[in-house]
Design a protein around this motif. Structure first.
Motif, short mmCIF file in Angstrom:
data_model
loop_
_atom_site.label_atom_id
_atom_site.label_comp_id
_atom_site.label_asym_id
_atom_site.label_seq_id
_atom_site.Cartn_x
_atom_site.Cartn_y
_atom_site.Cartn_z
N MET A 1 0.84 -1.18 0.00
CA MET A 1 0.00 0.00 0.00
C MET A 1 0.89 1.24 0.00
SD MET A 1 -3.03 0.92 2.61
CE MET A 1 -2.22 1.88 3.84
N THR A 2 0.56 2.20 -0.84
CA THR A 2 1.35 3.42 -0.91
C THR A 2 0.79 4.47 0.04
OG1 THR A 2 0.01 4.25 -2.72
CG2 THR A 2 1.97 2.99 -3.32
N ALA A 3 1.67 5.29 0.56
CA ALA A 3 1.25 6.37 1.45
C ALA A 3 0.65 7.50 0.62
CB ALA A 3 2.45 6.88 2.24
N PRO A 4 -0.32 8.22 1.18
CA PRO A 4 -0.89 9.35 0.43
C PRO A 4 0.15 10.47 0.29
CG PRO A 4 -1.81 9.23 2.65
CD PRO A 4 -0.94 8.04 2.47
N ALA A 5 0.00 11.25 -0.76
CA ALA A 5 0.90 12.39 -0.99
C ALA A 5 0.65 13.45 0.07
CB ALA A 5 0.65 12.96 -2.38
N TYR A 6 1.73 14.11 0.50
CA TYR A 6 1.58 15.20 1.46
C TYR A 6 0.69 16.29 0.88
CZ TYR A 6 5.20 13.18 4.39
OH TYR A 6 5.91 12.34 5.21
N ASN A 7 -0.01 16.97 1.76
CA ASN A 7 -0.90 18.09 1.44
C ASN A 7 -2.14 17.66 0.66
OD1 ASN A 7 0.86 19.86 2.79
ND2 ASN A 7 2.13 19.99 0.96
N THR A 8 -2.54 16.40 0.85
CA THR A 8 -3.78 15.90 0.25
C THR A 8 -4.72 15.43 1.36
OG1 THR A 8 -2.99 13.62 0.01
CG2 THR A 8 -2.60 15.12 -1.84
N VAL A 9 -6.01 15.43 1.06
CA VAL A 9 -6.99 14.89 2.00
C VAL A 9 -6.76 13.38 2.04
CG1 VAL A 9 -9.43 14.53 2.48
CG2 VAL A 9 -8.65 16.72 1.55
N ALA A 10 -6.43 12.88 3.23
CA ALA A 10 -6.05 11.48 3.35
C ALA A 10 -6.89 10.72 4.38
CB ALA A 10 -4.57 11.38 3.71
N TRP A 11 -7.78 11.40 5.09
CA TRP A 11 -8.58 10.75 6.12
C TRP A 11 -9.81 11.62 6.35
CZ3 TRP A 11 -7.88 6.03 8.07
CH2 TRP A 11 -8.55 5.65 9.24
N PHE A 12 -10.86 11.03 6.84
CA PHE A 12 -12.03 11.80 7.26
C PHE A 12 -12.55 11.20 8.55
CE2 PHE A 12 -13.77 8.31 4.85
CZ PHE A 12 -14.89 7.93 5.56
N GLN A 13 -13.29 11.99 9.28
CA GLN A 13 -13.85 11.52 10.55
C GLN A 13 -15.29 11.98 10.67
OE1 GLN A 13 -11.54 11.08 14.18
NE2 GLN A 13 -12.78 12.73 15.00
N VAL A 14 -16.15 11.05 11.04
CA VAL A 14 -17.56 11.34 11.29
C VAL A 14 -17.75 11.28 12.80
CG1 VAL A 14 -19.93 10.58 10.94
CG2 VAL A 14 -18.26 10.35 9.08
N CYS A 15 -18.25 12.37 13.38
CA CYS A 15 -18.60 12.41 14.80
C CYS A 15 -20.12 12.41 14.88
CB CYS A 15 -18.05 13.68 15.45
SG CYS A 15 -16.25 13.80 15.39
N THR A 16 -20.68 11.46 15.62
CA THR A 16 -22.14 11.34 15.66
C THR A 16 -22.63 10.87 17.02
OG1 THR A 16 -24.06 10.24 14.65
CG2 THR A 16 -21.99 8.99 14.69
N ASP A 17 -23.80 11.35 17.38
CA ASP A 17 -24.43 10.89 18.62
C ASP A 17 -25.21 9.60 18.38
OD1 ASP A 17 -26.39 12.32 17.09
OD2 ASP A 17 -27.64 12.46 18.89
N ASN A 18 -25.32 9.18 17.10
CA ASN A 18 -26.08 7.98 16.76
C ASN A 18 -25.30 7.14 15.75
OD1 ASN A 18 -27.93 6.03 15.98
ND2 ASN A 18 -29.66 7.44 15.99
N PRO A 19 -24.29 6.40 16.20
CA PRO A 19 -23.47 5.61 15.27
C PRO A 19 -24.28 4.61 14.44
CG PRO A 19 -22.38 5.74 17.39
CD PRO A 19 -23.76 6.31 17.56
N GLY A 20 -25.31 4.00 15.03
CA GLY A 20 -26.12 3.05 14.28
C GLY A 20 -26.78 3.69 13.06
N ALA A 21 -27.33 4.87 13.25
CA ALA A 21 -27.97 5.58 12.15
C ALA A 21 -26.93 5.99 11.10
CB ALA A 21 -28.71 6.81 12.65
N ALA A 22 -25.75 6.42 11.56
CA ALA A 22 -24.70 6.81 10.62
C ALA A 22 -24.22 5.60 9.82
CB ALA A 22 -23.53 7.45 11.37
N ARG A 23 -24.04 4.46 10.48
CA ARG A 23 -23.64 3.25 9.76
C ARG A 23 -24.69 2.90 8.69
NH1 ARG A 23 -21.79 1.89 14.82
NH2 ARG A 23 -23.62 0.71 15.47
N GLY A 24 -25.97 2.96 9.08
CA GLY A 24 -27.03 2.66 8.13
C GLY A 24 -27.06 3.62 6.95
N PHE A 25 -26.89 4.91 7.24
CA PHE A 25 -26.93 5.91 6.17
C PHE A 25 -25.74 5.78 5.23
CE2 PHE A 25 -25.75 10.09 4.49
CZ PHE A 25 -26.90 10.39 3.78
N TYR A 26 -24.53 5.88 5.76
CA TYR A 26 -23.34 5.86 4.91
C TYR A 26 -23.10 4.49 4.29
CZ TYR A 26 -22.21 10.53 6.55
OH TYR A 26 -22.24 11.87 6.83
N GLY A 27 -23.42 3.42 5.04
CA GLY A 27 -23.31 2.08 4.47
C GLY A 27 -24.27 1.89 3.32
N GLY A 28 -25.50 2.36 3.50
CA GLY A 28 -26.50 2.24 2.44
C GLY A 28 -26.23 3.13 1.25
#
Length: 123
Positions: A1-28
């Motif tokens: 696996m290659t490392a992402p190039a510097y100065n690029t978007v390489a990760w995202f984070q979802v903060c939620t009070d309802n992980p089950g709903a988020a899993r259902g939404f983004y998974g679907g």
């Protein structure tokens, strides 16, 4: 696996009070797959990915819900200094995780929250 190039978007984070709903939404919607960790942080992968590209964390209330992108940089402290020179604000100063990963949270001049990080040193 290659490392992402510097100065690029390489990760995202979802903060939620309802992980089950988020899993259902983004998974679907995108087919994302979620893997729980021992810390309660869930890793997010898309089908066919070599490795996760994001994470999800539970927050105490809906007022803290957010989705944030993170940019990989060579030097978090230097990037923070440059962000301030350009009118940004530091929300969380450079912090080193036990793994050696260094991260910070910032606001751009318009008030948009984002993160930066540099990966832990190679073993």
């Amino acid at each position: 696996m290659t490392a992402p190039a510097y100065n690029t978007v390489a990760w995202f984070q979802v903060c939620t009070d309802n992980p089950g709903a988020a899993r259902g939404f983004y998974g679907g919607l995108f087919g994302w797959e979620f893997t729980e960790s021992d810390t309660g942080y869930e890793l997010i992968s898309h089908p066919g990915a070599e490795a996760p590209s994001g994470g999800m964390v539970r927050v105490p209330d809906a007022g803290k819900n957010s989705a944030t992108f993170l940019v990989v940089v060579q030097d978090v402290a230097a990037a923070c200094a440059r962000a301030e020179q350009l009118g940004g604000k530091i929300l969380v100063p450079p912090t080193t995780a036990p793994s050696g990963l260094v991260f910070a949270d910032l606001l751009d001049p318009s008030g948009n929250h984002f993160g930066i990080y540099s990966p832990p040193p190679s073993p």
